[in-house]
Design an enzyme around this catalytic site. Structure first.
Site, PDB file in Angstrom:
ATOM      1  N   HIS A 261       0.866  -0.699  -0.228  1.00 53.68           N
ATOM      2  CA  HIS A 261      -0.077   0.102   0.161  1.00 53.68           C
ATOM      3  C   HIS A 261       0.987   1.511  -0.231  1.00 53.68           C
ATOM      4  CE1 HIS A 261      -2.992   2.675   0.669  1.00 53.68           C
ATOM      5  NE2 HIS A 261      -3.817   1.683   0.456  1.00 53.68           N
ATOM      6  N   ASP A 315      -7.465  -6.210   0.280  1.00 58.89           N
ATOM      7  CA  ASP A 315      -8.302  -6.330  -1.149  1.00 58.89           C
ATOM      8  C   ASP A 315      -7.619  -7.799  -0.419  1.00 58.89           C
ATOM      9  OD1 ASP A 315      -9.946  -4.274  -2.625  1.00 58.89           O
ATOM     10  OD2 ASP A 315      -7.021  -4.010  -3.137  1.00 58.89           O
TER      11      ASP A 315
HETATM   12  N1  CMC Z   1       4.397  -7.684  -4.379  1.00 54.63           N
HETATM   13  C1  CMC Z   1       5.255  -7.534  -4.387  1.00 54.63           C
HETATM   14  N2  CMC Z   1       6.403  -6.520  -4.228  1.00 54.63           N
HETATM   15  C2  CMC Z   1       5.694  -5.695  -4.040  1.00 54.63           C
HETATM   16  C3  CMC Z   1       3.926  -5.475  -3.697  1.00 54.63           C
HETATM   17  C4  CMC Z   1       3.586  -6.648  -4.173  1.00 54.63           C
HETATM   18  N3  CMC Z   1       1.997  -5.984  -3.753  1.00 54.63           N
HETATM   19  N4  CMC Z   1       4.108  -3.890  -3.405  1.00 54.63           N
HETATM   20  C5  CMC Z   1       4.564  -2.943  -3.549  1.00 54.63           C
HETATM   21  N5  CMC Z   1       5.506  -3.939  -3.716  1.00 54.63           N
HETATM   22  C6  CMC Z   1       7.309  -3.448  -3.954  1.00 54.63           C
HETATM   23  C7  CMC Z   1       7.567  -2.781  -5.453  1.00 54.63           C
HETATM   24  O1  CMC Z   1       8.134  -3.721  -6.223  1.00 54.63           O
HETATM   25  C8  CMC Z   1       8.479  -2.311  -5.038  1.00 54.63           C
HETATM   26  O2  CMC Z   1      10.328  -2.575  -4.947  1.00 54.63           O
HETATM   27  P1  CMC Z   1      11.353  -2.188  -5.314  1.00 54.63           P
HETATM   28  O3  CMC Z   1      11.200  -1.170  -4.653  1.00 54.63           O
HETATM   29  O4  CMC Z   1      12.580  -2.432  -4.591  1.00 54.63           O
HETATM   30  O5  CMC Z   1      11.258  -1.867  -7.051  1.00 54.63           O
HETATM   31  C9  CMC Z   1       8.098  -1.284  -3.708  1.00 54.63           C
HETATM   32  O6  CMC Z   1       7.631  -2.899  -2.809  1.00 54.63           O
HETATM   33  C10 CMC Z   1       7.458   0.001  -3.536  1.00 54.63           C
HETATM   34  O7  CMC Z   1       5.867  -0.709  -4.435  1.00 54.63           O
HETATM   35  P2  CMC Z   1       5.530   0.369  -5.891  1.00 54.63           P
HETATM   36  O8  CMC Z   1       4.796  -0.338  -6.345  1.00 54.63           O
HETATM   37  O9  CMC Z   1       6.498   1.995  -5.885  1.00 54.63           O
HETATM   38  O10 CMC Z   1       4.246   1.053  -4.633  1.00 54.63           O
HETATM   39  P3  CMC Z   1       3.587   2.014  -4.897  1.00 54.63           P
HETATM   40  O11 CMC Z   1       2.728   2.686  -3.368  1.00 54.63           O
HETATM   41  O12 CMC Z   1       3.573   2.817  -6.026  1.00 54.63           O
HETATM   42  O13 CMC Z   1       2.167   1.379  -5.383  1.00 54.63           O
HETATM   43  C11 CMC Z   1       0.661  -0.250  -4.253  1.00 54.63           C
HETATM   44  C12 CMC Z   1       1.291   0.842  -4.358  1.00 54.63           C
HETATM   45  C13 CMC Z   1      -0.800  -1.159  -4.123  1.00 54.63           C
HETATM   46  C14 CMC Z   1      -0.176  -0.016  -5.953  1.00 54.63           C
HETATM   47  C15 CMC Z   1       1.472  -1.725  -5.171  1.00 54.63           C
HETATM   48  O14 CMC Z   1       2.281  -1.816  -3.348  1.00 54.63           O
HETATM   49  C16 CMC Z   1       0.414  -3.155  -5.196  1.00 54.63           C
HETATM   50  O15 CMC Z   1       0.775  -2.780  -6.936  1.00 54.63           O
HETATM   51  N6  CMC Z   1       0.178  -4.213  -4.753  1.00 54.63           N
HETATM   52  C17 CMC Z   1      -0.665  -5.009  -5.280  1.00 54.63           C
HETATM   53  C18 CMC Z   1      -1.788  -4.683  -5.822  1.00 54.63           C
HETATM   54  C19 CMC Z   1      -2.965  -4.263  -4.727  1.00 54.63           C
HETATM   55  O16 CMC Z   1      -2.361  -5.409  -3.629  1.00 54.63           O
HETATM   56  N7  CMC Z   1      -3.643  -3.457  -4.777  1.00 54.63           N
HETATM   57  C20 CMC Z   1      -4.751  -2.873  -4.308  1.00 54.63           C
HETATM   58  C21 CMC Z   1      -3.985  -1.933  -3.256  1.00 54.63           C
HETATM   59  S1  CMC Z   1      -4.908  -1.688  -1.797  1.00 54.63           S
HETATM   60  C22 CMC Z   1      -6.887  -1.094  -2.220  1.00 54.63           C
HETATM   61  C23 CMC Z   1      -7.198   0.327  -3.534  1.00 54.63           C
HETATM   62  O17 CMC Z   1      -5.982   1.076  -3.398  1.00 54.63           O
HETATM   63  O18 CMC Z   1      -7.808  -0.085  -3.579  1.00 54.63           O
END
Ligand code: CMC
Length: 379
Positions: A261, A315
């Site tokens: 998140h 989720d």
């Molecule tokens: N699995 C594996 N690695 C992850 C995950 C994950 N679910 N989430 C973040 N990371 C890692 C990512 O690879 C990155 O690593 P590095 O710094 O080594 O490159 C680091 O953590 C930061 O990730 P990010 O994608 O830059 O983080 P963000 O703040 O831009 O994205 C997020 C947040 C929710 C989009 C992301 O965690 C994600 O894609 N999660 C999976 C999809 C998900 O469950 N979404 C629902 C979110 S909560 C409810 C909602 O908003 O609807």
């Protein structure tokens, strides 16, 4: 901050001042209008929370009754909207059907001055009342059935479950579903809320605001993740396959759905409550085969990514609850939308009071003074 500095994903950039909800991502706190989500999940109801979010106060008994009965009255949708929905392909995703139907409401309800409190109230009531009906109607129609008419004696959440199945849910199912709606009602400046606010800032009608938010919520990085979680649990298939599955996903640089998140660096408080709700349902109707896989998945992901602040988000467990309630997987995200309409409307109303059109800037990285090449000379 340098005025031209570009921050991908606008991380940590405030897009509004708001008193609607608050998140502390380090301590796992979520509040609606200052009241903790745990307290609201235990003591309130979805419609009471919607009232709280939109009108910034807990309703009195008579205000709540008036609000609920007005929503009950407006639950039906016009036959022309149902006819339009009958033309949607049955293989289409229900989020696309919802986005289209939400936008179509704007065709029927004349736009009025946005500083008219009565217009705001009517739009709030209509959207909260009709969105669940439209989700359930599409679900019935794609199976070749007529939509099930709303049941006047049933509360908001119970009525939705009834329209999906034509059976009245038992008290536990109705209660659990209502709590799920409460948990999803609002969550500060997320992507769909931002999208709603950008659309609202042009002073367009509220149906366009909600339609654009629905489109944004549908993506797998946002609301669409709850559906993806179930697909993932299905794909894994057994507890022993969890670790190899995670290894493979990490090797392919794929995210684990339902984890991570932008704001929470601990387990999302809503995930904890949803896990408790799933367990309540399991006590009554038996454990879900996917629950053991989910527990193992959470353990492995925490072990591997916990130090990076990646934990279960809202989720992760919601799908298990919905599955136990007999809801088809592709309706999970529309249910998220049914709930989040409350938050979107609260932000719409808050923004109208101080509106300025969103018009950010960009960092141009293209060329200048390029020649125009006639088409016959292009290669
Ligand atoms: N699995 C594996 N690695 C992850 C995950 C994950 N679910 N989430 C973040 N990371 C890692 C990512 O690879 C990155 O690593 P590095 O710094 O080594 O490159 C680091 O953590 C930061 O990730 P990010 O994608 O830059 O983080 P963000 O703040 O831009 O994205 C997020 C947040 C929710 C989009 C992301 O965690 C994600 O894609 N999660 C999976 C999809 C998900 O469950 N979404 C629902 C979110 S909560 C409810 C909602 O908003 O609807």
């Amino acid at each position: 901050m340098n005025a031209c500095e570009y921050i991908p994903g606008l991380e940590n950039i405030p897009a509004a001042k708001s008193s609607i909800s608050f998140v502390d991502g380090q301590d796992g706190i979520l509040e609606y209008r200052g009241i903790s989500i745990q307290e609201l999940a235990n003591k309130s109801s979805f419609l009471e929370c919607a009232y709280l979010l939109i009108w910034d106060q807990l309703p009195t008994q008579s205000q709540l009754e008036a609000f609920e009965s007005e929503i009950r009255y407006h639950r039906r949708v016009k036959y022309r909207i149902r006819d339009m929905m009958k033309c949607f392909p049955e293989t289409g995703h229900p989020m696309d059907a919802l986005q289209t139907s939400a936008a179509a409401l704007g065709l029927f309800y004349a736009r009025r001055a946005l500083d008219d409190p009565e217009y705001i109230r009517q739009a709030v009531v209509r959207l909260l009342a009709k969105i669940p009906t439209m989700v359930a109607a599409f679900h019935q129609m794609r199976r070749g059935n007529d939509p099930v008419q709303p049941h006047d004696k049933l509360d908001y959440g119970a009525n939705f479950l009834y329209m999906l199945t034509e059976r009245k849910p038992n008290a536990l199912a109705a209660k659990v579903f209502d709590v799920c709606l409460t948990l999803h009602a609002e969550h500060t400046m997320n992507a769909s809320t931002f999208s709603a606010m950008v659309t609202a800032s042009t002073l367009t009608d509220p149906y366009a605001v909600i339609a654009s938010a629905v489109g944004t919520l549908a993506g797998p990085l946002h609301g669409g993740a709850n559906e993806e979680v179930l697909v993932m649990l299905e794909e894994i298939g057994s507890v022993e396959k969890v670790s190899p599955y995670i290894e493979k996903r990490v090797a392919n640089k794929e995210k684990i759905m339902g984890f991570g998140h932008r704001v929470y660096k601990v387990k999302d408080p809503r995930a904890t409550i949803l896990q408790g709700l799933a367990e309540q349902l399991f006590e009554e109707t038996g454990r879900d085969e996917y629950y053991e896989i989910a527990l193992e998945l959470e353990r492995v992901v925490e072990e591997k990514f916990g130090q990076k602040g990646i934990y279960a988000n809202v989720d992760f467990y919601s799908g298990l609850v919905y599955r136990k309630l007999g809801i088809p997987t592709d309706l999970f995200t529309p249910i998220f939308a049914i709930a989040r309409v409350a938050g979107w409307l609260a932000h719409w109303k808050e923004q109208l009071a101080v509106n300025r059109i969103f018009r950010p800037t960009q960092v141009y990285v293209g060329s200048h003074n390029m020649p125009y090449i006639p088409i016959e000379k292009r290669v």
